[in-house]
Design a protein around this motif. Structure first.
Motif, PDB file in Angstrom:
ATOM      1  N   LEU A  15     -15.839  60.495  26.599  1.00 63.43           N
ATOM      2  CA  LEU A  15     -15.711  59.080  26.927  1.00 63.43           C
ATOM      3  C   LEU A  15     -15.468  58.189  25.705  1.00 63.43           C
ATOM      4  N   TYR A  18     -14.983  57.547  34.082  1.00 63.83           N
ATOM      5  CA  TYR A  18     -15.828  58.468  34.844  1.00 63.83           C
ATOM      6  C   TYR A  18     -15.163  58.842  36.165  1.00 63.83           C
ATOM      7  N   ALA A  66     -18.893  62.763  29.615  1.00 60.70           N
ATOM      8  CA  ALA A  66     -19.613  61.803  28.783  1.00 60.70           C
ATOM      9  C   ALA A  66     -19.307  61.985  27.299  1.00 60.70           C
TER      10      ALA A  66
END
Length: 351
Positions: free
Chosen positions: A310, A301, A307
């Protein structure tokens, strides 16, 4: 040179060497890529920084990893329902406390109800695994599927908010305390668990049952009770984690609370050097594994990874870390070292 090699060899035999090495690699990467990762500041009376955030956000994962470690050690299987049980326990707590400006029942009652809910869910899983002899993943799949549904029934399919400020303290800060409260809760769970396992024979019993349950019965151990209690404790840990998760956002969203955290809990146990086949275990290793996972997540992050991207980066790094701890990889490296040593000796003889 031989002394250095002997020192390295001794260090690598230490059971926490590889978990610590993996954590060190993640932190070293941050030192190079994100120098501000290690900066800690005091703002408005509380501590801020990536390191504080890692310890704070890993707190519920550490708690779940502790419970998962005992389940894996005792039964040679995993509890995949802990995320759903966390949501279920959080829903029970908030439903009991109410969504008004005051609590319907004392706050401590809501906490105890959440912990009791988690323990009862663990007892159900333990009954299926220890008594009914159902495979752990299959047994816990029931609550993995139904747990969030039950939580939705409790909340009426809505996101319930708690409007009393004191509810936020468990997931945030206590008055005049600069360190996040979840860190203290995680430390307490780890210390109490470690104390019980070391000061009693329970740790040895769990290892014995996990290595060979039939042999453990021959020496007088009740494998069924030990496995059952391991699942009860894991459910209790899930209940505590659910309290922290709901307190962070002072609400319960049954669909998203603790979503997929069971996967990280299992991974934390594996990264901690614990065998997923049961037997010997290390609470400290699982704690280090949980911190490593959260440090990796926070690092990505910090590097502006979105996201949705990720999981890809996380999977790549996890594959590398797991490979480094693989017994087959260690054997391969040992063969290569022996081969290089032989070639070095032959070269010296030729000269």
């Amino acid at each position: 040179m031989s002394r250095i090699q002997e020192s390295i060899k001794k260090a690598t035999k230490y059971h926490l060497f590889w978990p610590l090495m993996c954590l060190a690699i993640v932190l070293l990467f941050n030192l190079i890529k994100t120098p501000t990762f290690f900066n800690i500041s005091l703002q408005n009376g509380v501590l801020y920084g990536y390191l504080i955030d890692v310890l704070n956000r890993s707190s519920e994962l550490i708690i779940l990893a502790v419970g998962m470690t005992l389940v894996v050690a005792a039964s040679g299987g995993t509890d995949i329902s802990v995320g759903a049980v966390s949501a279920f326990s959080g829903a029970v707590c908030i439903f009991a406390l109410g969504t008004g400006n005051t609590y319907q029942v004392p706050y401590i009652v809501g906490i105890l109800l959440a912990m009791l809910t988690g323990a009862l869910c663990g007892a159900w899983n333990g009954f299926l695994v220890a008594k009914m002899k159902i495979q752990p993943m299959v047994a816990t799949l029931i609550l993995f599927t139904a747990g969030r549904g039950i939580a939705q029934l409790i909340t009426g399919g809505n996101i319930l908010y708690v409007k009393v400020d004191s509810f936020k303290r468990l997931g945030a800060f206590l008055p005049n305390v600069p360190i996040p409260t979840p860190i203290f809760v995680a430390i307490l769970v780890v210390l109490v668990t470690s104390f019980i396992l070391k000061k009693t024979a329970l740790g040895l019993y769990i290892q014995s049952v996990g290595i060979n349950a039939k042999s453990a019965k021959l020496v007088g151990l009740n494998a069924t009770v030990i496995q059952f209690m391991s699942y009860v404790f894991c459910g209790l840990c899930a209940g505590i984690a659910g309290l922290i998760i709901t307190s962070r956002i002072y609400s319960i969203d049954a669909n998203n609370a603790g979503l997929n955290i069971e996967l990280d809990a299992i991974l934390a146990v594996a990264l901690g050097g614990n065998s997923l086949g049961g037997g010997k275990f290390s609470i400290a290793g699982s704690v280090i594994g949980a911190i490593t996972i959260q440090a990796l997540t926070t690092s990505l992050y910090a590097m502006k990874v979105t996201a949705d991207q990720l999981p890809v980066y996380k999977a790549i790094v996890v594959i590398i870390i797991v490979t480094l701890q693989s017994q087959e990889f260690k054997k391969l490296m040992k063969r290569l070292r022996n081969k290089w040593s032989v070639k070095g000796v032959e070269g010296q003889v030729e000269q």
